[in-house]
Write a protein that holds these residues in place. Structure first.
Motif, PDB file in Angstrom:
ATOM      1  N   ALA A   1      -1.068   3.799   4.966  1.00 24.34           N
ATOM      2  CA  ALA A   1       0.017   2.848   4.870  1.00 24.34           C
ATOM      3  C   ALA A   1      -0.390   1.514   4.242  1.00 24.34           C
ATOM      4  O   ALA A   1       0.458   0.688   3.947  1.00 24.34           O
ATOM      5  CB  ALA A   1       0.583   2.589   6.265  1.00 24.34           C
ATOM      6  N   ALA A   2      -1.656   1.292   4.065  1.00 22.14           N
ATOM      7  CA  ALA A   2      -2.116  -0.011   3.567  1.00 22.14           C
ATOM      8  C   ALA A   2      -1.588  -0.289   2.168  1.00 22.14           C
ATOM      9  O   ALA A   2      -1.577   0.569   1.306  1.00 22.14           O
ATOM     10  CB  ALA A   2      -3.636  -0.076   3.579  1.00 22.14           C
ATOM     11  N   GLN A   3      -1.123  -1.527   1.972  1.00 22.88           N
ATOM     12  CA  GLN A   3      -0.617  -1.945   0.670  1.00 22.88           C
ATOM     13  C   GLN A   3      -1.612  -2.834  -0.047  1.00 22.88           C
ATOM     14  O   GLN A   3      -1.359  -3.274  -1.147  1.00 22.88           O
ATOM     15  CB  GLN A   3       0.712  -2.672   0.846  1.00 22.88           C
ATOM     16  CG  GLN A   3       1.793  -1.780   1.397  1.00 22.88           C
ATOM     17  CD  GLN A   3       3.101  -2.516   1.571  1.00 22.88           C
ATOM     18  OE1 GLN A   3       3.229  -3.686   1.249  1.00 22.88           O
ATOM     19  NE2 GLN A   3       4.075  -1.819   2.089  1.00 22.88           N
ATOM     20  N   GLY A   4      -2.698  -3.132   0.598  1.00 26.02           N
ATOM     21  CA  GLY A   4      -3.716  -3.965  -0.012  1.00 26.02           C
ATOM     22  C   GLY A   4      -4.616  -4.575   1.038  1.00 26.02           C
ATOM     23  O   GLY A   4      -4.394  -4.426   2.234  1.00 26.02           O
TER      24      GLY A   4
ATOM     25  N   VAL B   1     -10.580  -9.955   7.330  1.00 28.00           N
ATOM     26  CA  VAL B   1     -10.118  -8.953   6.373  1.00 28.00           C
ATOM     27  C   VAL B   1      -8.808  -8.424   6.937  1.00 28.00           C
ATOM     28  O   VAL B   1      -8.761  -7.990   8.088  1.00 28.00           O
ATOM     29  CB  VAL B   1     -11.137  -7.811   6.216  1.00 28.00           C
ATOM     30  CG1 VAL B   1     -10.599  -6.739   5.277  1.00 28.00           C
ATOM     31  CG2 VAL B   1     -12.468  -8.345   5.719  1.00 28.00           C
ATOM     32  N   VAL B   2      -7.755  -8.507   6.138  1.00 26.37           N
ATOM     33  CA  VAL B   2      -6.440  -8.051   6.575  1.00 26.37           C
ATOM     34  C   VAL B   2      -6.061  -6.807   5.782  1.00 26.37           C
ATOM     35  O   VAL B   2      -6.021  -6.835   4.562  1.00 26.37           O
ATOM     36  CB  VAL B   2      -5.360  -9.142   6.374  1.00 26.37           C
ATOM     37  CG1 VAL B   2      -4.005  -8.643   6.864  1.00 26.37           C
ATOM     38  CG2 VAL B   2      -5.757 -10.432   7.068  1.00 26.37           C
ATOM     39  N   GLU B   3      -5.789  -5.739   6.510  1.00 28.28           N
ATOM     40  CA  GLU B   3      -5.266  -4.511   5.918  1.00 28.28           C
ATOM     41  C   GLU B   3      -3.748  -4.697   5.907  1.00 28.28           C
ATOM     42  O   GLU B   3      -3.094  -4.585   6.943  1.00 28.28           O
ATOM     43  CB  GLU B   3      -5.679  -3.359   6.827  1.00 28.28           C
ATOM     44  CG  GLU B   3      -5.666  -2.005   6.230  1.00 28.28           C
ATOM     45  CD  GLU B   3      -6.203  -0.998   7.233  1.00 28.28           C
ATOM     46  OE1 GLU B   3      -5.377  -0.245   7.778  1.00 28.28           O
ATOM     47  OE2 GLU B   3      -7.424  -0.976   7.479  1.00 28.28           O
ATOM     48  N   VAL B   4      -3.189  -5.048   4.765  1.00 29.74           N
ATOM     49  CA  VAL B   4      -1.768  -5.382   4.656  1.00 29.74           C
ATOM     50  C   VAL B   4      -0.922  -4.115   4.741  1.00 29.74           C
ATOM     51  O   VAL B   4      -1.132  -3.165   3.985  1.00 29.74           O
ATOM     52  CB  VAL B   4      -1.477  -6.147   3.345  1.00 29.74           C
ATOM     53  CG1 VAL B   4       0.010  -6.430   3.207  1.00 29.74           C
ATOM     54  CG2 VAL B   4      -2.283  -7.433   3.296  1.00 29.74           C
ATOM     55  N   LEU B   5       0.057  -4.127   5.666  1.00 26.34           N
ATOM     56  CA  LEU B   5       0.946  -2.987   5.848  1.00 26.34           C
ATOM     57  C   LEU B   5       2.354  -3.269   5.326  1.00 26.34           C
ATOM     58  O   LEU B   5       3.165  -2.361   5.244  1.00 26.34           O
ATOM     59  CB  LEU B   5       1.017  -2.604   7.328  1.00 26.34           C
ATOM     60  CG  LEU B   5      -0.308  -2.248   7.990  1.00 26.34           C
ATOM     61  CD1 LEU B   5      -0.092  -1.919   9.461  1.00 26.34           C
ATOM     62  CD2 LEU B   5      -0.968  -1.082   7.286  1.00 26.34           C
ATOM     63  N   GLY B   6       2.649  -4.517   5.023  1.00 23.97           N
ATOM     64  CA  GLY B   6       3.983  -4.892   4.553  1.00 23.97           C
ATOM     65  C   GLY B   6       4.327  -6.283   5.030  1.00 23.97           C
ATOM     66  O   GLY B   6       3.453  -7.136   5.187  1.00 23.97           O
ATOM     67  N   SER B   7       5.622  -6.500   5.297  1.00 22.98           N
ATOM     68  CA  SER B   7       6.050  -7.787   5.844  1.00 22.98           C
ATOM     69  C   SER B   7       7.098  -7.536   6.915  1.00 22.98           C
ATOM     70  O   SER B   7       7.767  -6.503   6.917  1.00 22.98           O
ATOM     71  CB  SER B   7       6.587  -8.706   4.751  1.00 22.98           C
ATOM     72  OG  SER B   7       7.661  -8.100   4.084  1.00 22.98           O
ATOM     73  N   ASP B   8       7.221  -8.498   7.829  1.00 19.03           N
ATOM     74  CA  ASP B   8       8.204  -8.344   8.901  1.00 19.03           C
ATOM     75  C   ASP B   8       9.521  -8.992   8.500  1.00 19.03           C
ATOM     76  O   ASP B   8       9.653  -9.532   7.404  1.00 19.03           O
ATOM     77  CB  ASP B   8       7.654  -8.867  10.235  1.00 19.03           C
ATOM     78  CG  ASP B   8       7.496 -10.377  10.289  1.00 19.03           C
ATOM     79  OD1 ASP B   8       7.902 -11.075   9.338  1.00 19.03           O
ATOM     80  OD2 ASP B   8       6.953 -10.866  11.303  1.00 19.03           O
ATOM     81  N   ARG B   9      10.485  -8.960   9.391  1.00 19.92           N
ATOM     82  CA  ARG B   9      11.825  -9.475   9.064  1.00 19.92           C
ATOM     83  C   ARG B   9      11.852 -10.991   8.897  1.00 19.92           C
ATOM     84  O   ARG B   9      12.820 -11.542   8.385  1.00 19.92           O
ATOM     85  CB  ARG B   9      12.824  -9.016  10.112  1.00 19.92           C
ATOM     86  CG  ARG B   9      12.589  -9.591  11.485  1.00 19.92           C
ATOM     87  CD  ARG B   9      13.683  -9.139  12.444  1.00 19.92           C
ATOM     88  NE  ARG B   9      13.596  -9.896  13.655  1.00 19.92           N
ATOM     89  CZ  ARG B   9      13.273  -9.390  14.834  1.00 19.92           C
ATOM     90  NH1 ARG B   9      13.013  -8.105  14.940  1.00 19.92           N
ATOM     91  NH2 ARG B   9      13.209 -10.155  15.897  1.00 19.92           N
ATOM     92  N   HIS B  10      10.783 -11.690   9.305  1.00 16.47           N
ATOM     93  CA  HIS B  10      10.689 -13.140   9.134  1.00 16.47           C
ATOM     94  C   HIS B  10       9.908 -13.506   7.874  1.00 16.47           C
ATOM     95  O   HIS B  10       9.638 -14.680   7.634  1.00 16.47           O
ATOM     96  CB  HIS B  10      10.013 -13.779  10.357  1.00 16.47           C
ATOM     97  CG  HIS B  10      10.735 -13.510  11.642  1.00 16.47           C
ATOM     98  ND1 HIS B  10      11.965 -14.050  11.942  1.00 16.47           N
ATOM     99  CD2 HIS B  10      10.394 -12.733  12.697  1.00 16.47           C
ATOM    100  CE1 HIS B  10      12.355 -13.618  13.129  1.00 16.47           C
ATOM    101  NE2 HIS B  10      11.421 -12.824  13.605  1.00 16.47           N
TER     102      HIS B  10
END
Length: 185
Positions: free
Chosen positions: A34-37, A95-104
């Motif tokens: 699921a990681a986006q970056g 280190v952040v495994e980016v999964l997306g963004s939340d509703r905020h």
């Protein structure tokens, strides 16, 4: 003139192919589907038990830890939860495994600092709930680890689980709408 291959050599070639395919499949399982970056930066601020700011060379990034929900600042264990995340991440390279963004609009990710998954650390210490509603956003191996960490903290009555009936943040926000501030920017 050309070397002759015995049937044993052909089998070895097939073995190498099978080993290669197995290695690729293992790697695909291990890497987060699921990681986006990946984002790397210094944790410059901890807002509460599940939100922090990462300073990068080109600005700041507000990050919400994926799949956990920590008590609000005014809620019981809110300060302890924030302090726990401060201990895990503040001032450290993350280190952040980016999964997306939340509703905020916050970046949603799995945060690693000092070789620790800070969200998993929060659950182990009983400083957050495993946010099952959004668990599908995580790789499956993390869902299993997160659920097990919360179960163990509950069983051992660690952190907020020492309370007889801890109130999840969403329920607390409904009961206390005047304390709920907009998401930090």
């Amino acid at each position: 003139m050309y070397p002759r291959f015995s049937s044993g050599s052909r089998r070895r070639g097939g073995h190498y192919l099978a080993t290669f395919v197995s290695a690729v499949m293992l790697l695909a399982w291990w890497l987060p589907a699921a990681a986006q970056g990946i984002v790397v930066g210094q944790v410059s601020r901890v807002h509460d038990g599940d939100t922090l700011t990462i300073a990068q060379h080109d600005g700041e990034l507000l990050v919400r830890l994926a799949a956990i929900d920590a008590p609000e600042a005014e809620q019981p264990f809110g300060s302890a939860s924030r302090d726990s995340l401060v201990g895990c991440a503040l001032g450290r390279t993350a280190v952040v495994e980016v999964l997306g963004s939340d509703r905020h609009g916050r970046t949603l990710g799995i945060v690693f600092a000092a070789d620790q998954d800070c969200g998993l650390n929060q659950l182990r210490k009983g400083m957050a709930w495993f946010y099952r509603q959004y668990a599908h956003e995580q790789p499956s191996r993390r869902r299993i680890d997160y659920a097990a960490a919360e179960r163990l903290a509950r069983r051992q009555r660690t952190g907020l689980w020492a309370d007889d009936a801890p109130l999840p943040p969403a329920a607390w926000r409904q009961q206390n709408p005047r304390f709920v501030a907009p998401a930090p920017r």
